[in-house]
Design an enzyme around this catalytic site. Structure first.
Site, short mmCIF file in Angstrom:
data_model
loop_
_atom_site.label_atom_id
_atom_site.label_comp_id
_atom_site.label_asym_id
_atom_site.label_seq_id
_atom_site.Cartn_x
_atom_site.Cartn_y
_atom_site.Cartn_z
N LYS A 119 0.83 -1.21 0.00
CA LYS A 119 0.00 0.00 0.00
C LYS A 119 0.86 1.26 0.00
O LYS A 119 0.51 2.24 -0.63
CB LYS A 119 -0.96 0.00 1.20
CG LYS A 119 -2.10 -0.98 0.98
CD LYS A 119 -3.31 -0.65 1.82
CE LYS A 119 -4.45 -1.61 1.49
NZ LYS A 119 -4.98 -2.26 2.68
N LYS A 200 -8.14 -11.60 -8.81
CA LYS A 200 -8.72 -11.70 -7.48
C LYS A 200 -10.03 -10.90 -7.46
O LYS A 200 -10.11 -9.82 -8.05
CB LYS A 200 -7.71 -11.07 -6.51
CG LYS A 200 -8.09 -11.05 -5.07
CD LYS A 200 -6.91 -10.40 -4.32
CE LYS A 200 -7.26 -9.71 -3.05
NZ LYS A 200 -8.00 -10.22 -2.02
N LYS A 203 -13.50 -5.19 -5.23
CA LYS A 203 -14.30 -4.05 -5.62
C LYS A 203 -13.53 -3.12 -6.56
O LYS A 203 -14.07 -2.61 -7.52
CB LYS A 203 -14.65 -3.29 -4.33
CG LYS A 203 -15.90 -2.50 -4.39
CD LYS A 203 -16.27 -1.96 -3.03
CE LYS A 203 -15.16 -1.37 -2.29
NZ LYS A 203 -14.55 -1.47 -1.17
#
Ligand code: TRP
Length: 329
Positions: A119, A200, A203
């Site tokens: 991240k 994967k 959203k």
């Protein structure tokens, strides 16, 4: 009532980064929670503060997302009478424990967590990465240790976070005395459900089938799902391992073995598989969608208030022991 005393306590959570859970969330976590709730005192948490670690910019939907996720927990089969469902930010004790644990957590442990490294790169390096994101595993440790659970049921992707939580608990015990018993990971027998495009299911990739969408929406998505690229005519052989539609059939259709063989042998076309898949997935989701449609906002707010009260009762006891151990009392 706060659970049956002879049952061991377990706790799990899910981030509320959006208003809808997808079938990947269901298979990766919720299915297991539902299966465990008779055997254990299961606490189900909606991690809204954890959602803020990446979505601090726009918080306008945060409470709505928590409510909607909680509705999906119930739709998926969590019984709130048995298993308290609560929102992390409703139990302020989590913030206090997070703060205290953060004092005793070495920075290196947090910088090494794989999801943090990923991240940090996505966000654009140390200058832009929020302090709160670095503390993600400390907050998760607080969530878990607060309930002194026997175990934590999660998907495999959470293993590094649970390892840090355990280390933090051990360190606390070593420094201040034995407050937190060691917990185990409860990782179920979980099929990995790919997204509609075989990446994967996520959203952010826009490749999800949601619990709370209409059967028509689901049908439309499955119709354009990824199938074996070299299978053009019905008689071309398919490769079910690499086909999203066949992957869903494997989980939701009792006849999947026949369906897979026919696909492999060129005895069926992708349209037939898609139609059967639509039928199977919608049939599986039908009772969940019915349950969900029956829960309005007032009902879910009552359930979350009750869940927070039951969670708080446990949390307050733990915090007393923590403060005492640290001589803060
Ligand atoms: N990190 C978990 C996830 O991304 C959510 C979570 C927050 C959690 N606190 C927890 C999971 C405590 C288990 C226990 O899904």
């Amino acid at each position: 009532m706060n659970g049956t005393p002879d049952k061991k306590r377990i706790l799990s959570g899910m981030r509320s980064t959006g208003p809808k859970l997808h079938i990947g969330n269901y298979e990766g976590a919720l299915r297991n929670w539902v299966a465990l709730q008779d055997q254990y005192n299961m606490y189900c948490m909606v991690a809204d503060w954890h959602a803020l670690t990446t979505q601090f910019g726009d918080t306008s939907e945060i409470s709505r997302n928590s409510r909607e996720v909680a509705k999906d927990f119930i739709a998926g089969g969590i019984d709130p009478a048995k298993s308290p469902i609560f929102v992390q930010s409703h139990v302020k004790e989590h913030a206090e424990l997070h703060l205290l644990l953060s004092m005793a957590t070495p920075l290196g442990w947090l910088e090494r967590v794989p999801t943090f490294k990923e991240k940090q790169q996505d966000i654009g390096g140390a200058e832009r990465v929020p302090y709160g994101l670095l503390g993600y595993p400390v907050l998760q440790a607080a969530d878990i240790l607060m309930y002194r659970p026997y175990g934590v049921p999660v998907g495999k992707d959470q293993a590094p976070h649970l390892e840090v939580s355990r280390e933090i608990g051990r360190r606390f015990n070593h420094l201040y005395g034995n407050v937190f018993p060691e917990f185990v990971n409860i990782i179920g027998d979980i099929p990995v459900l790919p997204g509609l495009d075989m990446r994967k299911m996520s959203k952010s990739y826009d490749n999800c089938i949601y619990i709370n969408e209409s059967p028509d929406e689901t049908a439309k998505k499955i119709k354009s799902a990824f199938t074996t690229p070299s299978k053009i005519k019905k008689t071309d052989p398919g490769i079910p391992e690499g086909c999203a539609v066949c992957q869903y059939l494997k989980v939701y259709s009792p006849q999947w073995e026949t369906q897979w063989n026919e696909d492999r042998e060129g005895l069926r076309g992708c349209m037939q598989s898609k139609n059967e898949c639509i039928e199977a997935v919608n049939e599986f989701l039908r009772p969940m969608r019915e349950r969900r449609a029956a829960i309005d906002d007032t009902t879910i707010e009552d359930i979350l208030r009750d869940g927070a009260e039951r969670a708080r009762a446990v949390a307050q006891q733990t915090m007393q022991d923590v403060r005492e151990a640290m001589h803060l009392w």
